[in-house]
Scaffold this motif. Structure first.
Motif, short mmCIF file in Angstrom:
data_model
loop_
_atom_site.label_atom_id
_atom_site.label_comp_id
_atom_site.label_asym_id
_atom_site.label_seq_id
_atom_site.Cartn_x
_atom_site.Cartn_y
_atom_site.Cartn_z
N THR A 84 0.85 -1.20 0.00
CA THR A 84 0.00 0.00 0.00
C THR A 84 0.88 1.25 0.00
O THR A 84 0.93 1.98 1.00
CB THR A 84 -0.93 0.01 1.23
OG1 THR A 84 -0.13 -0.08 2.42
CG2 THR A 84 -1.92 -1.13 1.18
N PRO A 85 1.59 1.53 -1.10
CA PRO A 85 2.57 2.63 -1.13
C PRO A 85 1.99 4.02 -0.88
O PRO A 85 2.72 4.92 -0.50
CB PRO A 85 3.17 2.52 -2.53
CG PRO A 85 2.15 1.77 -3.34
CD PRO A 85 1.52 0.81 -2.38
N ASN A 86 0.70 4.18 -1.07
CA ASN A 86 0.09 5.49 -0.85
C ASN A 86 -0.53 5.62 0.53
O ASN A 86 -1.24 6.60 0.81
CB ASN A 86 -0.98 5.75 -1.93
CG ASN A 86 -0.37 5.84 -3.32
OD1 ASN A 86 0.69 6.45 -3.50
ND2 ASN A 86 -1.02 5.23 -4.30
N SER A 87 -0.25 4.67 1.39
CA SER A 87 -0.83 4.67 2.74
C SER A 87 -0.27 5.81 3.58
O SER A 87 0.90 6.18 3.46
CB SER A 87 -0.53 3.33 3.42
OG SER A 87 -0.86 3.38 4.80
N ASP A 88 -1.12 6.35 4.46
CA ASP A 88 -0.67 7.37 5.41
C ASP A 88 0.32 6.81 6.42
O ASP A 88 1.02 7.57 7.08
CB ASP A 88 -1.87 7.95 6.16
CG ASP A 88 -2.76 8.81 5.27
OD1 ASP A 88 -2.21 9.59 4.47
OD2 ASP A 88 -3.99 8.70 5.37
N LEU A 89 0.37 5.49 6.52
CA LEU A 89 1.29 4.87 7.47
C LEU A 89 2.75 5.23 7.16
O LEU A 89 3.57 5.38 8.06
CB LEU A 89 1.14 3.35 7.44
CG LEU A 89 -0.14 2.77 8.02
CD1 LEU A 89 -0.18 1.27 7.77
CD2 LEU A 89 -0.25 3.07 9.51
N TYR A 90 3.07 5.34 5.86
CA TYR A 90 4.43 5.68 5.43
C TYR A 90 4.30 6.23 4.01
O TYR A 90 4.58 5.54 3.03
CB TYR A 90 5.32 4.43 5.47
CG TYR A 90 6.81 4.74 5.42
CD1 TYR A 90 7.49 5.13 6.57
CD2 TYR A 90 7.52 4.62 4.23
CE1 TYR A 90 8.85 5.39 6.53
CE2 TYR A 90 8.88 4.88 4.19
CZ TYR A 90 9.54 5.26 5.34
OH TYR A 90 10.90 5.52 5.30
N PRO A 91 3.86 7.48 3.87
CA PRO A 91 3.44 8.04 2.58
C PRO A 91 4.58 8.16 1.56
O PRO A 91 5.58 8.84 1.81
CB PRO A 91 2.88 9.41 2.95
CG PRO A 91 3.50 9.74 4.26
CD PRO A 91 3.70 8.44 4.97
N ALA A 92 4.40 7.50 0.44
CA ALA A 92 5.45 7.44 -0.58
C ALA A 92 5.77 8.81 -1.18
O ALA A 92 6.90 9.05 -1.60
CB ALA A 92 5.03 6.46 -1.68
N LYS A 93 4.77 9.70 -1.23
CA LYS A 93 4.96 10.97 -1.93
C LYS A 93 5.29 12.15 -1.01
O LYS A 93 5.33 13.29 -1.45
CB LYS A 93 3.69 11.29 -2.74
CG LYS A 93 3.42 10.27 -3.84
CD LYS A 93 2.15 10.62 -4.61
CE LYS A 93 1.86 9.59 -5.70
NZ LYS A 93 0.62 9.93 -6.45
N ASP A 94 5.54 11.85 0.25
CA ASP A 94 5.84 12.92 1.22
C ASP A 94 7.17 12.62 1.91
O ASP A 94 7.22 11.96 2.94
CB ASP A 94 4.71 13.03 2.24
CG ASP A 94 4.81 14.28 3.11
OD1 ASP A 94 5.93 14.82 3.23
OD2 ASP A 94 3.78 14.70 3.67
N LEU A 95 8.25 13.11 1.31
CA LEU A 95 9.59 12.82 1.81
C LEU A 95 9.77 13.26 3.25
O LEU A 95 10.30 12.52 4.09
CB LEU A 95 10.64 13.48 0.92
CG LEU A 95 12.09 13.39 1.39
CD1 LEU A 95 12.54 11.94 1.46
CD2 LEU A 95 13.01 14.20 0.48
N LYS A 96 9.36 14.50 3.57
CA LYS A 96 9.57 15.02 4.91
C LYS A 96 8.78 14.23 5.96
O LYS A 96 9.26 14.01 7.09
CB LYS A 96 9.21 16.50 4.96
CG LYS A 96 10.19 17.37 4.16
CD LYS A 96 9.83 18.85 4.24
CE LYS A 96 10.83 19.69 3.45
NZ LYS A 96 10.52 21.14 3.49
#
Length: 236
Positions: A84-96
């Motif tokens: 689930t790459p878009n999960s809020d658990l470890y968001p793929a698109k939010d580096l910070k």
């Protein structure tokens, strides 16, 4: 090497590291084939396990394609990013956001967990626990102070549960194991309740409470076996 339909997890699910991976797997919808490892019997040192993980530590994951990974935070992160790459658990698109999560994962392992288990080991081994208790008090007060300033947010910011929160939550379960009083740490108590509520949909049939009870029993049994082995060694 696993080539089955389910990833294989070698672990003790009651231990916080195993519990972290199991919880994340539930959240991302991955059914694991869990292979319990008896640490006291040193099953992690058997040749068949050494072939899987030369570092002989648990948890260890073997995915269906044979990919092998150890260290709980790495395994949990992998399950999230691969399923689930878009999960809020470890968001793929939010580096910070990811780096903030990583920051707390490192603190969780290197500082929080160590301070909790150091107290337990001191009591277990019969050494003076006071310095370890003072260090734990300092660490928990620091966490509490941070949470007070965070104003009810999860540790990485916002109200969304992340991998960092789950990792902190399972390690903080050691507070009950060592019977450490946190009644004066209101923000920490509130945070634990907040994470517990967020995890409620995945705590089917009180699974978390069952694992906590198993952890307490496991450590008590381990202490008895250790004492028996020490007594036998003295008579030889």
């Amino acid at each position: 090497m696993s080539t089955g339909k389910k990833p294989t997890l070698y672990a003790v699910e009651a231990i916080p590291a195993g519990r972290l991976v199991a919880l994340v797997a539930r959240i991302v919808g991955v059914e694991l084939d869990v292979k319990p490892i008896d640490l006291y019997a040193k099953e992690q040192l058997k040749p068949e396990f050494i072939k899987i993980n030369p570092f002989h530590c648990i948890p260890t994951l073997v995915d269906t394609d044979g990919f092998t990974l150890w260290e709980s935070a790495a395994i949990a992160s992998y399950l999230i990013q691969s399923r689930t790459p878009n999960s809020d658990l470890y968001p793929a698109k939010d580096l910070k956001k990811r780096l903030t999560i990583d920051q707390f994962l490192l603190y969780n392992t290197g500082t929080l967990y160590r301070s909790l288990t150091d107290v337990h080991y001191a009591v277990f081994q019969g050494t003076d626990p006071v310095p370890k208790v003072e260090r734990l008090k300092e660490v928990l007060e620091t966490v509490n102070s941070f949470l007070e300033g965070h104003k009810g947010q999860m540790v990485a910011g916002g109200d969304k549960l992340t991998l960092a929160d789950i990792a902190l939550y399972v390690n903080l379960s050691y507070i009950e194991v060592i019977k450490f009083d946190i009644t004066e740490l209101a923000a920490l108590q509130k945070y634990r309740a907040q994470v517990k509520e967020a995890l409620a949909p995945y705590n089917v049939n009180g699974w978390c409470e069952q694992q906590q009870a198993l952890l307490i029993k496991l450590l008590a049994d381990f202490k008895v076996k250790f004492a028996e082995d020490q007594a036998k060694a003295k008579t030889q």
